[in-house]
Design a protein around this motif. Structure first.
Motif, PDB file in Angstrom:
ATOM      1  N   LEU A 114      -7.931   2.329  45.382  1.00  0.00           N
ATOM      2  CA  LEU A 114      -7.974   3.729  44.970  1.00  0.00           C
ATOM      3  C   LEU A 114      -6.570   4.329  44.876  1.00  0.00           C
ATOM      4  O   LEU A 114      -6.258   5.055  43.927  1.00  0.00           O
ATOM      5  CB  LEU A 114      -8.834   4.532  45.943  1.00  0.00           C
ATOM      6  CG  LEU A 114     -10.301   4.082  46.050  1.00  0.00           C
ATOM      7  CD1 LEU A 114     -11.009   4.838  47.151  1.00  0.00           C
ATOM      8  CD2 LEU A 114     -11.031   4.275  44.716  1.00  0.00           C
ATOM      9  N   LYS A 119      -8.620  -0.319  38.186  1.00  0.00           N
ATOM     10  CA  LYS A 119      -9.793   0.036  37.391  1.00  0.00           C
ATOM     11  C   LYS A 119     -11.078   0.097  38.218  1.00  0.00           C
ATOM     12  O   LYS A 119     -11.382  -0.814  38.982  1.00  0.00           O
ATOM     13  CB  LYS A 119      -9.952  -0.956  36.243  1.00  0.00           C
ATOM     14  CG  LYS A 119      -8.891  -0.786  35.161  1.00  0.00           C
ATOM     15  CD  LYS A 119      -9.044  -1.803  34.051  1.00  0.00           C
ATOM     16  CE  LYS A 119      -7.944  -1.598  32.995  1.00  0.00           C
ATOM     17  NZ  LYS A 119      -7.984  -2.631  31.941  1.00  0.00           N
ATOM     18  N   THR A 120     -11.833   1.176  37.999  1.00  0.00           N
ATOM     19  CA  THR A 120     -13.112   1.381  38.672  1.00  0.00           C
ATOM     20  C   THR A 120     -14.160   1.753  37.639  1.00  0.00           C
ATOM     21  O   THR A 120     -13.926   2.600  36.777  1.00  0.00           O
ATOM     22  CB  THR A 120     -13.004   2.510  39.717  1.00  0.00           C
ATOM     23  OG1 THR A 120     -12.053   2.146  40.723  1.00  0.00           O
ATOM     24  CG2 THR A 120     -14.347   2.785  40.365  1.00  0.00           C
ATOM     25  N   LEU A 122     -17.872   3.326  37.435  1.00  0.00           N
ATOM     26  CA  LEU A 122     -18.851   4.076  38.223  1.00  0.00           C
ATOM     27  C   LEU A 122     -20.162   4.160  37.446  1.00  0.00           C
ATOM     28  O   LEU A 122     -20.217   4.766  36.374  1.00  0.00           O
ATOM     29  CB  LEU A 122     -18.314   5.483  38.508  1.00  0.00           C
ATOM     30  CG  LEU A 122     -19.266   6.458  39.204  1.00  0.00           C
ATOM     31  CD1 LEU A 122     -19.643   5.963  40.600  1.00  0.00           C
ATOM     32  CD2 LEU A 122     -18.649   7.859  39.268  1.00  0.00           C
ATOM     33  N   TRP A 176     -17.550  11.641  44.032  1.00  0.00           N
ATOM     34  CA  TRP A 176     -17.058  10.997  42.817  1.00  0.00           C
ATOM     35  C   TRP A 176     -16.718  12.021  41.738  1.00  0.00           C
ATOM     36  O   TRP A 176     -15.782  11.826  40.947  1.00  0.00           O
ATOM     37  CB  TRP A 176     -18.078   9.992  42.291  1.00  0.00           C
ATOM     38  CG  TRP A 176     -17.957   8.641  42.926  1.00  0.00           C
ATOM     39  CD1 TRP A 176     -18.834   8.040  43.771  1.00  0.00           C
ATOM     40  CD2 TRP A 176     -16.869   7.717  42.759  1.00  0.00           C
ATOM     41  NE1 TRP A 176     -18.375   6.806  44.152  1.00  0.00           N
ATOM     42  CE2 TRP A 176     -17.168   6.582  43.545  1.00  0.00           C
ATOM     43  CE3 TRP A 176     -15.682   7.748  42.035  1.00  0.00           C
ATOM     44  CZ2 TRP A 176     -16.316   5.475  43.621  1.00  0.00           C
ATOM     45  CZ3 TRP A 176     -14.829   6.645  42.105  1.00  0.00           C
ATOM     46  CH2 TRP A 176     -15.147   5.530  42.894  1.00  0.00           C
ATOM     47  N   GLU A 179     -13.309  13.097  42.419  1.00  0.00           N
ATOM     48  CA  GLU A 179     -12.356  12.025  42.131  1.00  0.00           C
ATOM     49  C   GLU A 179     -12.139  11.871  40.621  1.00  0.00           C
ATOM     50  O   GLU A 179     -11.019  11.593  40.165  1.00  0.00           O
ATOM     51  CB  GLU A 179     -12.860  10.711  42.722  1.00  0.00           C
ATOM     52  CG  GLU A 179     -11.862   9.571  42.707  1.00  0.00           C
ATOM     53  CD  GLU A 179     -10.682   9.766  43.641  1.00  0.00           C
ATOM     54  OE1 GLU A 179      -9.675   9.052  43.475  1.00  0.00           O
ATOM     55  OE2 GLU A 179     -10.772  10.631  44.539  1.00  0.00           O
ATOM     56  N   LEU A 180     -13.192  12.071  39.840  1.00  0.00           N
ATOM     57  CA  LEU A 180     -13.078  11.981  38.386  1.00  0.00           C
ATOM     58  C   LEU A 180     -12.161  13.067  37.830  1.00  0.00           C
ATOM     59  O   LEU A 180     -11.467  12.853  36.832  1.00  0.00           O
ATOM     60  CB  LEU A 180     -14.464  12.082  37.740  1.00  0.00           C
ATOM     61  CG  LEU A 180     -15.309  10.806  37.741  1.00  0.00           C
ATOM     62  CD1 LEU A 180     -16.757  11.124  37.415  1.00  0.00           C
ATOM     63  CD2 LEU A 180     -14.755   9.796  36.751  1.00  0.00           C
ATOM     64  N   ASN A 186      -8.438   6.114  35.213  1.00  0.00           N
ATOM     65  CA  ASN A 186      -8.687   4.796  35.797  1.00  0.00           C
ATOM     66  C   ASN A 186     -10.128   4.603  36.274  1.00  0.00           C
ATOM     67  O   ASN A 186     -10.481   3.541  36.775  1.00  0.00           O
ATOM     68  CB  ASN A 186      -7.737   4.541  36.975  1.00  0.00           C
ATOM     69  CG  ASN A 186      -7.999   5.479  38.140  1.00  0.00           C
ATOM     70  OD1 ASN A 186      -7.784   6.681  38.018  1.00  0.00           O
ATOM     71  ND2 ASN A 186      -8.461   4.951  39.261  1.00  0.00           N
ATOM     72  N   ILE A 187     -10.959   5.639  36.094  1.00  0.00           N
ATOM     73  CA  ILE A 187     -12.376   5.542  36.460  1.00  0.00           C
ATOM     74  C   ILE A 187     -13.215   5.686  35.197  1.00  0.00           C
ATOM     75  O   ILE A 187     -13.055   6.650  34.436  1.00  0.00           O
ATOM     76  CB  ILE A 187     -12.784   6.624  37.476  1.00  0.00           C
ATOM     77  CG1 ILE A 187     -11.907   6.554  38.729  1.00  0.00           C
ATOM     78  CG2 ILE A 187     -14.262   6.475  37.854  1.00  0.00           C
ATOM     79  CD1 ILE A 187     -12.105   7.731  39.674  1.00  0.00           C
TER      80      ILE A 187
END
Length: 289
Positions: A114, A119-120, A122, A176, A179-180, A186-187
């Motif tokens: 994180l 790369k993530t 979701l 989330w 975080e977005l 990167n998400i």
């Protein structure tokens, strides 16, 4: 209802959330969770995150095909890529890019991944269908849930402040959402409903995020190989072991809107009120049909 509470009380517990009774949690839950937090992520890793019954098995298959360029179901299941289930040293010898999956809330995920903005992906699904899917996963299959009624299940889910498997869905999703807003590049958020309605367009977008290019014939084949019918017939389901009759616990219907077959009008109104109250500030919005 008392039997349901008794069963839940025997499940591993960590910082406000219930955890699966996986072998990895048997000896030292604190150590396992700390090891996950300190997991040595690589820049090429793809972290696949989802709340339970949101489409992680489907998404893992899609990502595997995209990065390998081979349109065929893998022998591995999500559990072999899952941080909670798998011994962490088993990831060390895996080639890049590694797909690493978790149902854990964001705050318990590998810090390095994180912080370095690796790369993530979701994966999300509307909460009503997710609840319906999870209900059918456990009813009549897991100990203590042999005769679990939908009404008892719903009443427990609707209660606030009750410990739940992997924590509260609302808390998970709101975390989330924040975080977005902070890290939008990167998400990659992908919705179960979007994949169902327009598979090719969304898989191409996912491929672009992952940095892979495939031709039209590939996308046509991946849609066929990742269809619900094909995966149900050809993909290994290592969770059949929890069903006394050996039935699939992963592939039931795969539809949007199946929640309508369970929710009463009153339950739907009650859930909508909770959803509005909890998610009013969220940037994440769902499709229910």
């Amino acid at each position: 209802m008392d039997k349901l509470i008794s069963t839940v009380s025997k499940i591993p517990y960590y910082h406000g959330i219930l955890l699966p009774d996986y072998p990895e949690f048997e000896n030292d839950v604190e150590k396992k969770m700390l090891d996950i937090k300190n997991f040595d992520s690589r820049e090429s890793d793809i972290l696949l995150c989802s709340f339970m019954k949101s489409g992680s098995h489907w998404s893992l298959e899609i990502i595997s095909m995209l990065i390998s360029g081979i349109c065929d179901v893998t022998k591995e299941t999500v559990l072999s890529s899952n941080l909670e289930y798998t011994r962490l040293d088993a990831f060390e010898d895996r080639p890049n890019p590694r797909i690493i999956h978790s149902h854990l809330p964001l705050k318990f995920l590998p810090a390095k991944h994180l912080e370095k903005a690796y790369k993530t992906v979701l994966v999300m699904r509307n909460p009503k269908d997710r609840l319906a899917s999870y209900y059918f996963t456990i009813v009549g299959k897991m100990p203590g849930f042999e005769n679990l009624k939908w009404s008892d299940y719903f009443n427990r889910i609707i209660q606030e402040g009750v410990p739940r498997m992997y924590g509260d869905w609302f808390d998970y999703t709101l975390e989330w959402s924040k975080e977005l807003k902070k890290n939008p590049t990167n998400i990659f958020p992908i919705f179960y409903e979007d994949l169902k309605k327009n598979f090719a367009v969304n898989v191409k977008r996912l491929g672009e995020f992952l940095g892979v290019e495939r031709d039209a014939s590939f996308y046509s084949e991946i849609e066929q190989k990742c269809s619900f019918e094909y995966m149900k017939k050809n993909k290994a389901d290592d969770l059949v072991a929890i069903d006394p009759k050996g039935r699939s616990t992963l592939y039931r219907k795969g539809e949007i809107g199946d929640w309508k077959n369970l929710f009463t009008v009153a339950q739907n109104e009650q859930f909508d009120e909770l959803l509005q109250r909890k998610m009013s500030d969220s940037m994440i919005h769902f499709q229910f049909e």
